[in-house]
Design an enzyme around this catalytic site. Structure first.
Site, PDB file in Angstrom:
ATOM      1  N   LYS A 189      28.500  45.038  71.183  1.00  0.00           N
ATOM      2  CA  LYS A 189      28.836  44.384  72.451  1.00  0.00           C
ATOM      3  C   LYS A 189      30.055  43.496  72.179  1.00  0.00           C
ATOM      4  O   LYS A 189      29.936  42.412  71.638  1.00  0.00           O
ATOM      5  CB  LYS A 189      27.652  43.536  72.921  1.00  0.00           C
ATOM      6  CG  LYS A 189      27.561  43.319  74.414  1.00  0.00           C
ATOM      7  CD  LYS A 189      28.756  42.609  75.043  1.00  0.00           C
ATOM      8  CE  LYS A 189      28.738  41.119  74.913  1.00  0.00           C
ATOM      9  NZ  LYS A 189      29.973  40.470  75.415  1.00  0.00           N
ATOM     10  N   GLU A 264      27.821  34.520  62.046  1.00  0.00           N
ATOM     11  CA  GLU A 264      29.117  33.972  61.604  1.00  0.00           C
ATOM     12  C   GLU A 264      29.572  33.056  62.723  1.00  0.00           C
ATOM     13  O   GLU A 264      29.974  33.530  63.789  1.00  0.00           O
ATOM     14  CB  GLU A 264      30.132  35.105  61.396  1.00  0.00           C
ATOM     15  CG  GLU A 264      29.820  36.042  60.255  1.00  0.00           C
ATOM     16  CD  GLU A 264      30.077  35.429  58.899  1.00  0.00           C
ATOM     17  OE1 GLU A 264      30.672  34.338  58.825  1.00  0.00           O
ATOM     18  OE2 GLU A 264      29.663  36.037  57.898  1.00  0.00           O
ATOM     19  N   CYS A 298      38.125  30.820  63.389  1.00  0.00           N
ATOM     20  CA  CYS A 298      36.951  30.073  62.930  1.00  0.00           C
ATOM     21  C   CYS A 298      37.249  29.234  61.697  1.00  0.00           C
ATOM     22  O   CYS A 298      36.612  28.215  61.465  1.00  0.00           O
ATOM     23  CB  CYS A 298      35.815  31.052  62.640  1.00  0.00           C
ATOM     24  SG  CYS A 298      36.272  32.360  61.509  1.00  0.00           S
ATOM     25  N   GLU A 395      34.896  21.488  67.311  1.00  0.00           N
ATOM     26  CA  GLU A 395      35.722  22.679  67.153  1.00  0.00           C
ATOM     27  C   GLU A 395      36.535  22.854  68.440  1.00  0.00           C
ATOM     28  O   GLU A 395      35.968  22.938  69.530  1.00  0.00           O
ATOM     29  CB  GLU A 395      34.858  23.920  66.915  1.00  0.00           C
ATOM     30  CG  GLU A 395      35.711  25.149  66.638  1.00  0.00           C
ATOM     31  CD  GLU A 395      34.904  26.430  66.446  1.00  0.00           C
ATOM     32  OE1 GLU A 395      33.963  26.673  67.204  1.00  0.00           O
ATOM     33  OE2 GLU A 395      35.259  27.201  65.526  1.00  0.00           O
TER      34      GLU A 395
HETATM   35  P1  NAD Z   1      31.114  32.951  72.155  1.00  0.00           P
HETATM   36  O1  NAD Z   1      29.976  32.445  71.335  1.00  0.00           O
HETATM   37  O2  NAD Z   1      31.354  32.341  73.470  1.00  0.00           O
HETATM   38  O3  NAD Z   1      30.968  34.521  72.411  1.00  0.00           O
HETATM   39  C1  NAD Z   1      30.802  35.423  71.342  1.00  0.00           C
HETATM   40  C2  NAD Z   1      30.102  36.663  71.852  1.00  0.00           C
HETATM   41  O4  NAD Z   1      28.803  36.298  72.294  1.00  0.00           O
HETATM   42  C3  NAD Z   1      30.797  37.330  73.046  1.00  0.00           C
HETATM   43  O5  NAD Z   1      30.722  38.727  72.907  1.00  0.00           O
HETATM   44  C4  NAD Z   1      29.948  36.865  74.218  1.00  0.00           C
HETATM   45  O6  NAD Z   1      29.977  37.769  75.310  1.00  0.00           O
HETATM   46  C5  NAD Z   1      28.575  36.825  73.597  1.00  0.00           C
HETATM   47  N1  NAD Z   1      27.608  35.944  74.275  1.00  0.00           N
HETATM   48  C6  NAD Z   1      27.845  34.846  75.028  1.00  0.00           C
HETATM   49  N2  NAD Z   1      26.694  34.335  75.487  1.00  0.00           N
HETATM   50  C7  NAD Z   1      25.702  35.128  75.020  1.00  0.00           C
HETATM   51  C8  NAD Z   1      24.276  35.095  75.129  1.00  0.00           C
HETATM   52  N3  NAD Z   1      23.640  34.176  75.840  1.00  0.00           N
HETATM   53  N4  NAD Z   1      23.577  36.059  74.488  1.00  0.00           N
HETATM   54  C9  NAD Z   1      24.187  37.004  73.762  1.00  0.00           C
HETATM   55  N5  NAD Z   1      25.535  37.090  73.627  1.00  0.00           N
HETATM   56  C10 NAD Z   1      26.278  36.147  74.236  1.00  0.00           C
HETATM   57  O7  NAD Z   1      32.379  32.846  71.195  1.00  0.00           O
HETATM   58  P2  NAD Z   1      33.896  33.215  71.523  1.00  0.00           P
HETATM   59  O8  NAD Z   1      34.413  32.195  72.486  1.00  0.00           O
HETATM   60  O9  NAD Z   1      34.017  34.651  71.856  1.00  0.00           O
HETATM   61  O10 NAD Z   1      34.546  33.012  70.074  1.00  0.00           O
HETATM   62  C11 NAD Z   1      34.826  31.770  69.570  1.00  0.00           C
HETATM   63  C12 NAD Z   1      33.776  31.289  68.595  1.00  0.00           C
HETATM   64  O11 NAD Z   1      33.544  32.280  67.605  1.00  0.00           O
HETATM   65  C13 NAD Z   1      34.213  30.058  67.840  1.00  0.00           C
HETATM   66  O12 NAD Z   1      33.151  29.146  67.767  1.00  0.00           O
HETATM   67  C14 NAD Z   1      34.558  30.594  66.466  1.00  0.00           C
HETATM   68  O13 NAD Z   1      34.492  29.651  65.437  1.00  0.00           O
HETATM   69  C15 NAD Z   1      33.570  31.686  66.312  1.00  0.00           C
HETATM   70  N6  NAD Z   1      34.016  32.666  65.311  1.00  0.00           N
HETATM   71  C16 NAD Z   1      33.405  32.677  64.083  1.00  0.00           C
HETATM   72  C17 NAD Z   1      33.839  33.560  63.097  1.00  0.00           C
HETATM   73  C18 NAD Z   1      33.186  33.602  61.742  1.00  0.00           C
HETATM   74  O14 NAD Z   1      33.378  34.582  61.031  1.00  0.00           O
HETATM   75  N7  NAD Z   1      32.433  32.590  61.335  1.00  0.00           N
HETATM   76  C19 NAD Z   1      34.888  34.432  63.376  1.00  0.00           C
HETATM   77  C20 NAD Z   1      35.494  34.393  64.626  1.00  0.00           C
HETATM   78  C21 NAD Z   1      35.044  33.506  65.596  1.00  0.00           C
END
Ligand code: NAD
Length: 494
Positions: A189, A264, A298, A395
C-alpha cells in the site's frame, strides 16, 4: 519536457495491481496526483479499500501456496536479476516519475533506478544462502545415532507493506527485494501522495517473471486501504515505514491476528560538530544532512550541536552553502532544492518558522516560502536554539536546521543532550580525533552513526531505529530476518 514513455504512463487509467494485472477501478473514489512543483494534476488513481485489499490478500495467499513458495532458488534469483535489469532499462521513466510524483531534485531522482537495481541484485545473491542449521540435540534421551535435529528457514507468509512518499521507489524497494528473496508474497500500500512508483515497479516485476499474485499493489488512503492492510487476518506480517504516530496505529491494528510487525519510523537526528572537524567538508556535509530531499528525510540531521568555538563559523558556512543551492522544479537538473510534497506539508513547515521566531531562535537564512506556485520553502538555519524549542524537539520533515552549542561538557553529558529525544534513528559526529569518534559513537543512542559523514547507506549495512524510531532492521542480511520464520525439526528413531 516529459518523455513520451513517461507521458504515456501518466495518461493511463491507474488503480491497483492485483494477481498479475492492472485493476483500473476502485471502490473508494479517486486520488488526483499533483506535481508538487507546479500544483498541476499529473495522474488520476482509482482508490481502493477493504475490497481491493481482500482481493490482493487472496491472490497473495494463492501465489504463496503455489509455485512461488516452492520455486528452486536459481529460478527465483534469475527473476530478481531480470527485475534489476528492467529497472536499469527504465531508468529514464523512473527518474521522471520520481521528479513529477514526489518533487525530488533530478540528481536524487537519478539515483532511484540504480538504487532499485542494486537492492534487487544484493538480495538476489542471498536467495541461495538462506539455510537452517543441523543441531546437536540430545532430546528424549537419545544418542546422536538416534536423532537428527535441524532448523529450516521458511517464508513468513503474506506480507503487507505500507510505505511513505518521501523516496517512493527506494522505500518500496526496501520491502520488495527482501520479500521476494525470502519467497514471501506482498500486498503493498503506497503513500497516497506519491502512488505511481509502486505501479511501475509491479509492472516491471511481472515482466521479469514474478508470477501473478506474488507482488500486489493496492492504492488508497491510509485510514482506509492502509488500515485494511494493518488489520487483515490473512496477512502474516506487516512492514511499515512512516511516522511514529501512524506506527502506533499499525501496532494496535496488527494485534487482532498478532501478525508480526516491523516499523521504520521518524527521527530527529543529532549532528555533533567538534572544533577539530575539517570544516571544509563538514559545512557541506552538515548542510546536506539537513537539506537533502528538502529535509523530507527520516535521517534528516536537523539537531546540530556545534562546539562554541566554531558554532558561528559553521552556521554562517551552512547558511551560505544553503543559499547557493538553486531552488526550483526537479525537472531542471541545476535545481538542488525541490518543493515539499504538498500544501499541507508546506503549511506545517511554515508553522515551525513561526514557532522558531516566537521562541527566540535566530534565523541565519531561509525561514520563508519561495515563489508563487509549487510548495517551495527555503533551506533554513537557526542558531541560539534551546532544548525546549519545537524546532529542536519535533520532527519537521522540512529543510530546517536548529543549532545549539556545547563547550566543556564531558562525553557523557554531551551524549545525554544528543540523546534527549524519543527518537533514535541516525546521528553523525564530525571530528578528526579517533578517541572522540569512538567514544561518542558508543554513547549515541541511534541505530546508525556516521563519523565525518551522515546517513551513509549501503545494501549491506543494517538500517533502523532505536527507541521510538522503530522495530527491526532493513538493509543487509538483517532484512531477511523480517520475512523468515524458523522451524525446528526433530527426527527420532530407535
Ligand atoms: P505517514 O505515517 O503519514 O504515512 C505513511 C503510510 O502510512 C502512508 O502510506 C499512509 O497512507 C499510511 N497510513 C496513514 N494512516 C494510516 C493508518 N491509520 N493505518 C494504516 N496506514 C496508514 O508518513 P508519511 O507522511 O508518508 O512519511 C513521513 C514519515 O515517514 C516521517 O515520520 C518519516 O520520518 C518517516 N520515514 C521513516 C523512514 C525510516 O526508514 N525510518 C523512512 C522514510 C520515512
Amino acid at each position: 519536457m516529459t518523455s513520451p514513455s513517461t507521458a504515456a504512463f501518466l495518461a493511463r487509467r491507474h488503480g491497483h495491481w492485483i494477481d498479475g494485472a492492472a485493476v483500473p477501478e476502485g471502490s473508494e473514489g479517486e486520488i488526483v496526483v499533483l506535481d508538487p512543483a507546479t500544483e498541476a494534476p499529473i495522474a488520476r488513481i482509482a482508490a481502493g479499500g477493504q475490497a481491493e485489499v481482500d482481493q490482493a490478500v487472496a491472490a497473495a495467499r494463492r501465489a504463496l501456496n503455489g509455485p512461488w513458495g516452492d520455486m528452486p532458488h536459481d529460478e527465483r534469483t534469475r527473476i530478481l536479476l531480470a527485475f534489476a535489469a528492467l529497472a536499469e532499462q527504465h531508468a529514464g521513466t523512473i527518474t521522471e516519475l520520481a521528479v513529477l510524483d514526489n518533487g525530488m531534485p533530478w540528481a536524487i531522482a537519478e539515483s532511484c533506478a540504480p538504487f532499485c537495481a542494486m537492492f534487487l541484485r544484493y538480495y538476489a545473491g542471498w536467495i541461495s544462502k538462506i539455510s537452517g542449521q543441523t543441531l546437536p540435540s540430545a532430546a528424549l534421551g537419545k544418542k546422536p545415532s538416534q536423532l537428527h535435529a535441524y532448523t529450516q528457514r521458511e517464508p513468513i507468509g503474506v506480507v503487507g507493506a505500507i510505505t511513505p512518499w518521501n523516496y517512493p521507489f527506494g522505500m518500496e524497494m526496501l520491502k520488495i527485494a527482501p520479500v521476494l528473496a525470502t519467497g514471501c508474497t506482498l500486498v503493498l500500500k503506497p503513500a497516497e501522495d506519491a502512488p505511481l512508483a509502486a505501479l511501475l515497479l509491479a509492472e516491471l516485476a511481472s515482466e521479469a517473471g514474478v508470477p501473478p499474485g506474488v507482488f500486489n499493489v493496492v492504492n488508497g488512503i491510509g485510514e482506509s486501504a492502509g488500515a485494511a492492510v494493518a488489520a487483515h487476518e490473512g496477512i502474516d506480517k506487516v512492514a511499515f515505514t512512516g511516522s511514529t504516530e501512524v506506527g502506533r496505529h499499525i501496532v494496535h491494528a496488527a494485534a487482532g491476528n498478532l501478525k508480526k510487525v516491523s516499523l521504520e519510523l521518524g527521527g530527529k537526528s543529532p549532528v555533533l560538530v567538534y572544533p577539530d572537524a575539517n570544516l571544509e567538508t563538514a559545512i557541506p556535509g552538515v548542510a546536506l544532512a539537513a537539506f537533502m530531499l528538502q529535509g523530507q528525510n527520516c535521517v534528516c540531521g536537523s539537531r546540530v550541536f556545534a562546539h562554541v568555538s566554531i558554532a558561528e563559523q559553521l552556521a554562517r558556512g551552512v547558511a551560505e552553502f544553503a543559499a547557493s543551492l538553486n531552488i526550483g522544479p526537479g525537472t531542471d537538473p541545476k535545481n538542488m532544492i525541490g518543493p515539499l510534497i504538498s500544501a499541507r506539508q508546506r503549511d506545517r513547515v511554515e508553522g515551525f518558522f513561526s514557532s522558531a521566531a516566537e521562541e527566540g531562535a535566530r534565523c541565519m537564512g531561509g525561514g520563508a516560502r519561495v515563489g508563487e506556485r509549487g510548495y517551495f520553502v527555503a533551506p533554513t538555519v537557526y542558531t541560539d536554539c534551546t532544548p525546549e524549542m519545537r524546532i529542536v524537539r519535533e520532527e519537521i520533515f522540512g529543510p530546517v536546521m536548529a543549532i545549539q552549542t556545547f563547550d566543556r561538557e564531558t562525553p557523557e553529558e554531551l551524549a545525554a543532550r544528543a540523546n534527549d529525544t524519543n527518537y533514535g534513528l541516525s546521528a553523525s559526529i564530525w571530528t578528526q580525533d579517533l578517541r572522540t569518534a569512538h567514544t561518542m559513537s558508543r554513547l549515541i543512542d541511534a541505530g546508525q552513526v556516521g563519523v565525518n559523514c551522515h546517513a551513509a547507506m549501503d545494501p549491506s549495512m543494517p538500517f533502523g531505529g532505536f527507541k521510538q524510531s522503530g522495530w527491526g532492521r532493513e538493509f543487509g542480511a538483517d532484512a531477511l530476518e523480517l520475512y523468515l520464520r524458523t522451524k525446528a525439526v526433530t527426527m527420532a528413531w530407535d
